[in-house]
Design an enzyme around this catalytic site. Structure first.
Site, PDB file in Angstrom:
ATOM      1  CE  LYS A  54      -3.904  -2.359   2.054  1.00 15.89           C
ATOM      2  NZ  LYS A  54      -4.643  -2.762   3.254  1.00 15.89           N
ATOM      3  CD  GLN A  98      -3.567  -4.463   6.436  1.00 15.85           C
ATOM      4  OE1 GLN A  98      -3.432  -3.503   5.695  1.00 15.85           O
ATOM      5  NE2 GLN A  98      -4.272  -5.525   6.101  1.00 15.85           N
ATOM      6  CG  ASP A 121      -9.444   0.336   4.992  1.00 11.43           C
ATOM      7  OD1 ASP A 121      -9.327   0.004   3.798  1.00 11.43           O
ATOM      8  OD2 ASP A 121      -8.709  -0.085   5.903  1.00 11.43           O
TER       9      ASP A 121
END
Ligand code: NDP
Length: 295
Positions: A54, A98, A121
């Site tokens: 990422k 994460q 997200d």
């Protein structure tokens, strides 16, 4: 009939190219790059790979990506304090924590603290609520990627029957909302669903987001259906004495070779949904940055 293979790698490249262009315009207009902060707690090898990818993908399109790798014994308070600082930092446009987090940290507390405007997200309850109400907000990356893959097949979803297998907050539920918004008739299946094969056979669009290697067999697929396989499962390969032989491989939730013989279009694993997830994260970061500065 053999299905069209929906190439997520290629489609992701075109999304990244668009983001790169958008980022250049953003820099020209605002004198700084959009900033994405990725937070990893612990040493889970898969999460380490995902977060490094990422960060790398961000830098490749001109986003100022930064990875915070925190030790596994980081306290919940220390993580919340870091998120508070990133929330307050005006040069940070996107924050991603994460998952999964170590057991001693409440995932809910952490996800709830990230400002909805920086929640690239799309996991904050405000963004989930906006999606469920059909209002603009930040939409989870994997579901967005799935919708782009479906669109790339040229399919119009209006009136089609869609079955989503899996009801997680990060994949199954948001995909179902997006399909509904495109006027598909949507059923969400899960571990308690009765006669799943029969239900799947009714689907013009079948989304597999289960996490069980090749659970969905070829004869569960309706002739001509679009099959989107979100699953990523690592399975052991039969023993091979060659010194450089691979011991494991990645497979999806769908038995690809069987399903390919009946589907109209299908995503492979790897090379389908996976690359789209990161591309959509980059897109979300640019969207978040632009929306924040337009306020
Ligand atoms: P979760 O484990 O959170 O959810 C799995 C869902 O599958 C649950 O709703 C569960 O039902 C359902 N399920 C489990 N077993 C069965 C069964 N036998 N029959 C029907 N439904 C079943 O997983 P995620 O949604 O987070 O992820 C799903 C998959 O997608 C995983 O393989 C994951 O690795 C992958 N993934 C891939 C991404 C990508 O970028 N390609 C990104 C995110 C995830 P119940 O709710 O009843 O327990």
């Amino acid at each position: 009939m053999s299905a069209i293979i929906l190439d997520g790698k290629k489609l992701a490249e075109s999304v990244r190219a668009e983001v790169r262009e958008g980022v250049s315009k953003f820099v020209a207009e605002h004198g700084r790059a959009p900033g994405l902060e990725v937070v990893l707690v612990g040493e889970d090898p898969a999460s380490q790979v995902y977060t490094r990818n990422k960060e790398k993908a961000s830098l490749e399109v001109g986003i100022r990506g930064k990875l915070h790798s925190l030790p596994a014994d980081t306290s919940e308070a220390a993580l919340l304090e870091l998120l508070g600082r990133l929330n307050a930092d005006d040069t940070v446009d996107g924050i991603l924590v994460q998952l999964p987090l170590p057991k001693h940290i409440s995932e809910q507390k952490v996800l709830d603290l990230v400002l909805p405007a920086k929640d690239v997200d799309g996991f904050h309850p405000v963004n989930a609520g906006l999606l469920a109400s059909g209002r603009p907000g930040l939409v989870p990356c994997t579901p967005r990627g799935c919708m782009k893959l479906i669109a790339s097949s040229g399919t119009k979803l209006l009136g089609l029957r869609a079955v989503v297998v899996g009801r997680s907050n990060i994949v199954g539920k948001p995909i179902a909302q997006l399909l509904l918004a495109e006027h598909a008739t949507v059923t969400i299946a899960h571990s308690r669903t009765k006669d799943l094969p029969a239900l799947c056979r009714e689907a013009d669009v079948l989304i597999a987001a289960v996490g069980k290697a090749e659970m969905i067999r070829g004869d569960w697929v309706k002739e001509g259906a679009i099959v989107i396989d979100v699953g990523i499962n690592r399975v052991d390969l039969p023993p091979n004495s060659a010194p450089d032989a691979k011991k494991t491989k990645l497979v999806g939730d769908v038995a690809f070779d069987e399903a390919k013989a009946r589907a109209g279009a299908i995503t492979p694993v790897p090379g389908g949904v996976g690359p789209m997830t990161i591309a959509c994260l980059l897109e979300n970061t640019l969207l978040a940055a632009s929306a924040r500065l337009a306020r």
